[in-house]
Design a protein around this motif. Sequence first.
Motif, PDB file in Angstrom:
ATOM      1  N   LEU A  54      40.506  44.651  37.755  1.00 12.82           N
ATOM      2  CA  LEU A  54      39.881  44.229  39.010  1.00 12.82           C
ATOM      3  C   LEU A  54      40.967  43.739  39.956  1.00 12.82           C
ATOM      4  O   LEU A  54      41.843  42.975  39.547  1.00 12.82           O
ATOM      5  N   TYR A  58      41.709  37.237  47.747  1.00 13.85           N
ATOM      6  CA  TYR A  58      41.135  35.964  48.190  1.00 13.85           C
ATOM      7  C   TYR A  58      41.717  35.672  49.564  1.00 13.85           C
ATOM      8  O   TYR A  58      42.905  35.359  49.680  1.00 13.85           O
ATOM      9  N   MET A  64      36.120  30.983  43.679  1.00 10.09           N
ATOM     10  CA  MET A  64      35.301  31.654  42.666  1.00 10.09           C
ATOM     11  C   MET A  64      34.688  30.557  41.816  1.00 10.09           C
ATOM     12  O   MET A  64      35.393  29.753  41.212  1.00 10.09           O
ATOM     13  N   HIS A  67      32.552  30.128  35.926  1.00  5.09           N
ATOM     14  CA  HIS A  67      31.802  31.197  35.244  1.00  5.09           C
ATOM     15  C   HIS A  67      32.517  31.544  33.946  1.00  5.09           C
ATOM     16  O   HIS A  67      33.655  31.138  33.717  1.00  5.09           O
ATOM     17  N   ASP A  69      33.530  35.093  31.664  1.00  5.12           N
ATOM     18  CA  ASP A  69      33.574  36.556  31.741  1.00  5.12           C
ATOM     19  C   ASP A  69      32.777  37.069  30.556  1.00  5.12           C
ATOM     20  O   ASP A  69      33.234  36.994  29.413  1.00  5.12           O
ATOM     21  N   SER A  81      45.087  37.917  33.435  1.00  2.00           N
ATOM     22  CA  SER A  81      44.934  37.771  34.880  1.00  2.00           C
ATOM     23  C   SER A  81      46.275  37.418  35.521  1.00  2.00           C
ATOM     24  O   SER A  81      46.989  36.532  35.051  1.00  2.00           O
ATOM     25  N   PHE A  90      43.270  26.642  39.855  1.00  2.00           N
ATOM     26  CA  PHE A  90      42.445  27.253  38.805  1.00  2.00           C
ATOM     27  C   PHE A  90      41.827  26.131  37.985  1.00  2.00           C
ATOM     28  O   PHE A  90      42.508  25.171  37.620  1.00  2.00           O
ATOM     29  N   LEU A 106      48.088  27.888  40.038  1.00  2.00           N
ATOM     30  CA  LEU A 106      48.651  29.198  39.721  1.00  2.00           C
ATOM     31  C   LEU A 106      49.466  29.664  40.912  1.00  2.00           C
ATOM     32  O   LEU A 106      48.953  29.731  42.032  1.00  2.00           O
ATOM     33  N   HIS A 123      35.635  29.061  33.726  1.00  2.00           N
ATOM     34  CA  HIS A 123      36.813  28.970  34.600  1.00  2.00           C
ATOM     35  C   HIS A 123      36.420  29.390  36.006  1.00  2.00           C
ATOM     36  O   HIS A 123      35.381  30.030  36.202  1.00  2.00           O
ATOM     37  N   ILE A 125      38.096  29.452  40.467  1.00  2.00           N
ATOM     38  CA  ILE A 125      39.134  29.149  41.455  1.00  2.00           C
ATOM     39  C   ILE A 125      38.540  28.184  42.475  1.00  2.00           C
ATOM     40  O   ILE A 125      37.598  28.527  43.188  1.00  2.00           O
ATOM     41  N   ARG A 141      45.662  35.653  48.618  1.00  2.00           N
ATOM     42  CA  ARG A 141      46.025  35.756  47.197  1.00  2.00           C
ATOM     43  C   ARG A 141      45.381  37.004  46.614  1.00  2.00           C
ATOM     44  O   ARG A 141      44.217  37.291  46.920  1.00  2.00           O
ATOM     45  N   ASN A 143      44.406  38.642  43.008  1.00  2.00           N
ATOM     46  CA  ASN A 143      44.299  38.451  41.563  1.00  2.00           C
ATOM     47  C   ASN A 143      44.013  39.799  40.910  1.00  2.00           C
ATOM     48  O   ASN A 143      43.125  40.536  41.339  1.00  2.00           O
ATOM     49  N   THR A 145      42.943  41.356  37.354  1.00  3.58           N
ATOM     50  CA  THR A 145      42.398  40.949  36.058  1.00  3.58           C
ATOM     51  C   THR A 145      42.138  42.181  35.199  1.00  3.58           C
ATOM     52  O   THR A 145      41.326  43.034  35.561  1.00  3.58           O
ATOM     53  N   ARG A 147      40.901  44.016  31.719  1.00  2.00           N
ATOM     54  CA  ARG A 147      39.911  43.796  30.666  1.00  2.00           C
ATOM     55  C   ARG A 147      39.671  45.069  29.854  1.00  2.00           C
ATOM     56  O   ARG A 147      39.665  46.165  30.422  1.00  2.00           O
TER      57      ARG A 147
HETATM   58  O1  LIG Z   1      41.305  34.695  40.390  1.00  2.00           O
HETATM   59  C1  LIG Z   1      41.480  34.236  39.260  1.00  2.00           C
HETATM   60  O2  LIG Z   1      42.544  33.722  38.908  1.00  2.00           O
HETATM   61  C2  LIG Z   1      40.352  34.264  38.274  1.00  2.00           C
HETATM   62  C3  LIG Z   1      39.526  35.494  38.411  1.00  2.00           C
HETATM   63  C4  LIG Z   1      38.351  35.519  37.497  1.00  2.00           C
HETATM   64  O3  LIG Z   1      38.033  34.573  36.840  1.00  2.00           O
HETATM   65  C5  LIG Z   1      37.564  36.752  37.390  1.00  2.00           C
HETATM   66  O4  LIG Z   1      37.823  37.714  38.110  1.00  2.00           O
HETATM   67  O5  LIG Z   1      36.660  36.777  36.542  1.00  2.00           O
END
Ligand SMILES: O=C(O)CCC(=O)C(=O)O
Length: 153
Positions: A54, A58, A64, A67, A69, A81, A90, A106, A123, A125, A141, A143, A145, A147
């Motif tokens: 992903l 930001y 964020m 939540h 994952d 990530s 974070f 971060l 976790h 943001i 920013r 990010n 991620t 998975r």
């Molecule tokens: O932006 C981040 O560092 C965390 C992103 C995150 O938790 C997510 O995409 O599920």
Amino acid sequence: MTNLGSLGWVSDQAGYRYQATHPVTGLPWPAIPQALLDIWAAVSGYAPLPQACLVNLYQQGAKMGLHRDENEEDRDAPVVSISLGDSAIFRLGGPERSGPTTSLKLTSGDVVVLGGSSRHFYHGIDRVLAGSSSLVQGGGRINLTMRVVRRPG
Ligand SMILES: O=C(O)CCC(=O)C(=O)O
Ligand SMILES: [Fe+2]
């Protein structure tokens, strides 16, 4: 928000899901670059490769919420990530939403691995520190991620 890899995270009127193609163009997502796969190999401790990366921008004021994952079938694979551009605060909790949390900053180039017991920790943001980096054009920013979505094999 966009994706790299054989599966991408999509959210639209129909809900959210992983799918192999971009919802507007119908085209497959670009491949995950080798440099990112190399980071996965170096830090994940998990042999199968990620199927999804992903890419989330930001912009000023973006957050964020807290939540877990939990939209991946493979619950054992870590989530890796990578933070680029502006620094962000974070927040990392535990397995329960109401539990204690800690915050860490971060900065660009930082890599977070949610693996083992932390794989399913809450976790989020809290905020992005605008102007803390000039890496991202126009500020902000990014990010990345990675998975493993479907169980390999
Ligand atoms: O932006 C981040 O560092 C965390 C992103 C995150 O938790 C997510 O995409 O599920
Ligand atoms: Fe997350």
